[in-house]
Design a protein around this motif. Structure first.
Motif, short mmCIF file in Angstrom:
data_model
loop_
_atom_site.label_atom_id
_atom_site.label_comp_id
_atom_site.label_asym_id
_atom_site.label_seq_id
_atom_site.Cartn_x
_atom_site.Cartn_y
_atom_site.Cartn_z
N THR A 174 7.65 8.88 -52.86
CA THR A 174 8.22 8.12 -51.78
C THR A 174 8.48 6.70 -52.23
O THR A 174 8.04 6.28 -53.28
N PRO A 175 9.22 5.91 -51.45
CA PRO A 175 9.51 4.55 -51.87
C PRO A 175 8.24 3.76 -52.17
O PRO A 175 7.15 4.05 -51.70
N VAL A 203 14.11 14.50 -55.68
CA VAL A 203 14.24 13.18 -55.09
C VAL A 203 13.81 12.13 -56.11
O VAL A 203 12.75 12.25 -56.72
N SER A 213 13.03 8.09 -56.21
CA SER A 213 12.82 6.89 -55.40
C SER A 213 13.28 5.67 -56.17
O SER A 213 13.68 5.74 -57.34
N ARG A 255 17.34 5.31 -53.18
CA ARG A 255 16.90 6.71 -53.21
C ARG A 255 18.06 7.59 -53.64
O ARG A 255 19.22 7.34 -53.29
N GLU A 266 18.94 11.86 -53.89
CA GLU A 266 18.54 13.24 -53.61
C GLU A 266 19.56 14.17 -54.26
O GLU A 266 20.76 14.05 -54.02
N GLN A 287 19.16 0.42 -49.83
CA GLN A 287 17.80 -0.04 -49.61
C GLN A 287 17.54 -0.54 -48.20
O GLN A 287 16.40 -0.75 -47.82
#
Length: 692
Positions: free
Chosen positions: A20-21, A55, A57, A136, A138, A161
């Protein structure tokens, strides 16, 4: 195939990309249940998503490697390969789609903040984006036409962002970097957030002298993302982008030239001048503006509609000609999500459509040492694409999630050459194609799931394929179509994460590249291919993070790709090459890494890539060399006075000092396959950010 499968059983494999971020806690970043997948409009955790999805990040994009580029980050994902034959010249392959791309990004659908970046003609100016403005990525692997339209390779969803958040702080950041071969750059970001709005403005500059002769580049990029909550039901967003990019193209070398001096540009011959003589380069200015409107009718129904327009001014002094091109694109996409049933068997319906239109003017001139000469051709090209789609998803008993999707895809072109008399327009329309997708996912407990899917893909030839640099229009090139069968298992057991997928993709009317002695290319349909693959990721966290512990993250990971792609029913001139390996697809790619972060602020990332030999031409007469690349980044990141953040780093690339080609010219005439990558090189940089 058997020897690679046996080797795979003994390899550690990873799921490192599912983080995740960076503002999330370390504990959250290793939980699969926390990774929300936006692809297929499900917004479900990765553990409940019946698709092969990766994904990346902001940390993987902007911290792991020193140079701000998409290439090294994408190459950490199984089934994904990205080339940069010279700085700024991107090629992206998802599950073997690179065979169609001598340059640029084709057969991959790309979206930026839900706006289509891939135009109606099938092209994507991915190099117009600055990775420092992306938060991000994906990647959906395999055909996803049931929701995203034409394409057999995959789909990439890019996000900025800025996002609306009630507690988002104002933030400003400035960064600078410098490195080997004249690399330097700066980046400036300002973000502001209120209870009902979020605005992000980013400017970045990057330049490099390049490793090879005639490989200098520069890029200036300005991007804007603004989101406003009009009222509790409505949100409006504006996204804008302007990019000014120049990169020189040194051209492919023969093996003898590559071994003698890998830094040279393509030399002159008795037939054609060289890249330096003709000042071969790409000059590309791109502007993009999009609007998004989200309306929540109630707790069960919401709609997102986007409209966009784009302009690109493109010039390419090439060895044999000088191409000038102007692209104008418009389009829109609308998606409605309806939670039809909430109790009993929860069921969600997603439906909508996408339409794009592209108008391209291309003029070819003679090239006199980098200046346009006599007009050779004056062409006009119109392209139109439309997609209607619907997807039904239901939570069945016994932890089963069923998904069924269907789309209608239609593509048409019109080509007109004004430099010939009489002027004749040549339309080319393809029959509408229906693309279904069915998937079933079963959760096993709270931490493991398995899924199987059947999907179909369709990819019409792009503008650059029906009207390639050879300058002729090909009205007989047919679209690719295929069917993909896939099964996978993913999960998390304490500190251990795993994601294993196997697939078989049968592709018909495969489009491949050919070239003539001058280097100009043309394209043909090459029968069929049978593409079998295995993709795997595993990660193991060596420590459990605790607030007062010195080591916050210590983790090993690896991603492995094993493929067996073969031509079927393929006649190359008088030779039958059926059964040969598909050009440009390595049978084995292994990426291994180590990550460590401490409470004091020191961090380290180590990445090693192994790429096995693969064929460079359809006849399999020439093969690549084995490539081994080692990258390391050491840094220090610290928060000062609760508002300031300092991040300083040094990064080394190709630390084994290998001589290898990062991007081969497949099926190149005369064996000019090689584009040398930089030898051992280093980058250092610093970032300073403040919040208020």
């Amino acid at each position: 195939m058997l020897k690679y499968s046996l080797l795979f059983l003994f390899l550690p494999i990873s799921l490192f990309a599912q983080q995740t971020p960076s503002n999330r806690s370390v504990t959250d970043s290793i939980q699969l249940a926390e990774v929300t997948v936006r692809g297929y409009e499900t917004n479900r955790p990765l553990l409940e998503t019946a698709a092969s999805v990766n994904v990346l990040s902001g940390k993987e994009l902007n911290q792991r490697f020193g140079t701000p580029a998409l290439v090294p980050a994408f190459n950490t994902l199984p089934g994904v390969r990205m080339d940069e034959r010279s700085p700024g010249s991107y090629r992206l392959s998802i599950r073997g789609s690179l065979i169609r791309s001598p340059f640029g990004v084709r057969n991959v659908k790309v979206y930026w903040n839900e706006l289509p970046m891939t135009d109606a003609g099938g092209g994507t100016y991915l190099n117009a984006l600055d990775v420092r403005s992306i938060g991000r990525v994906e990647v959906i692997k395999g055909p996803s036409g049931s929701l995203y339209g034409a394409g057999t390779g995959g789909t990439v969803l890019l996000s900025g962002q800025a996002s609306p958040s009630g507690d988002q702080a104002n933030r400003a950041e400035v960064s600078a970097l410098a490195g080997s071969y004249g690399l330097s750059g700066q980046n400036y970001t300002i973000q502001t957030g209120q209870n009902n709005s979020a605005i992000s403005l980013n400017y970045g500059h990057l330049q490099s002298d390049g490793y090879r002769a005639n490989s200098r580049m520069y890029r200036d990029n300005l991007s804007l993302s603004a989101t406003f909550a009009v009222n509790p039901k409505q949100t409006v967003s504006v996204m804008g982008l302007y990019s000014d990019l120049m990169y020189q193209t040194p051209g492919g070398l023969t093996q003898a030239q590559f071994l003698a001096d890998p830094r040279q540009a393509r030399p002159s011959t008795r037939v054609t001048p060289g890249s330096v003589d003709q000042r071969a380069a790409i000059y590309q200015k791109t502007g993009y503006l999009g609007f998004s409107h989200q309306y929540r009718w109630n707790d069960r129904i919401q709609n997102t509609t986007v409209l966009f327009g784009s302009l690109t001014d493109f010039a390419n002094p090439f060895i044999t000609n000088y191409e000038k091109r102007a692209d104008q694109g418009i389009g829109g996409r609308t998606v409605t999500r309806w939670q039809m049933i909430e109790a009993g068997v929860p069921t969600q319906l997603v439906f909508g459509g996408e339409w794009q239109n592209n108008f391209t003017i291309t003029r070819n001139y003679g090239n006199r040492r980098g200046q346009p000469d006599t007009l050779q051709s004056d062409d006009e090209f119109r392209a139109s694409q439309s997609v209607l789609f619907a997807q039904l998803e239901a939570n069945l008993p016994f932890g089963i999630i069923a998904t069924a999707g269907l789309s209608r895809n239609e593509v048409s072109y019109r080509f007109t050459r004004f430099s010939d008399q009489p002027i004749v327009s040549q339309p080319r329309g393809f029959q509408p194609v229906w693309l279904p997708r069915v998937a079933l996912l079963k959760k096993i407990g709270d931490h493991v799931s398995v899924f199987a899917s059947v999907s179909t893909g369709y990819s019409a030839p792009t503008i650059q394929e029906v009207r390639p640099s050879a300058g002729t229009f090909n009205p007989t090139l047919e679209p690719e179509q295929g069917t993909n069968l896939e099964a996978a298992v993913r999960g998390q057991l304490n500190r251990f994460q795993f994601d294993l997928a196997v697939y078989q993709f049968r592709l018909r009317q495969t489009i491949v590249r050919r070239s003539v002695e001058s280097g100009a290319e043309y394209f043909i349909n090459a029968g069929a291919t049978n593409q079998k693959g295995l993709e795997a990721q595993l990660a193991y966290n060596l420590v459990v993070p605790k607030p007062a512990a010195l080591w916050q993250t210590v983790r090993v990971w690896n991603s492995t790709t094993v493929t067996n792609y073969r031509f079927k029913n393929y006649q190359q001139g008088t030779a039958d090459v059926s059964g040969n390996r598909v050009t440009g697809v390595p049978p084995l790619v292994v990426v291994t890494g180590f990550d460590a972060e401490t409470r004091l602020g020191f961090y380290a990332h180590l990445t090693h890539q192994f790429i096995d030999k693969f064929p460079l031409d359809d006849a399999n007469a020439f093969t690549s060399d084995i490539a081994r690349m080692l990258n390391a980044t050491l840094g220090f990141r610290k928060t000062l006075a609760k508002r300031w953040t300092l991040d300083a780093y040094v990064s080394g690339d190709n630390l084994l000092d290998q001589t290898y080609s990062l991007g081969y010219d497949l099926n190149a005439f005369g064996g000019r396959f090689y584009n040398a990558a930089p030898r051992r090189n280093f980058t250092g940089g610093v970032r300073l950010a403040v919040r208020w």
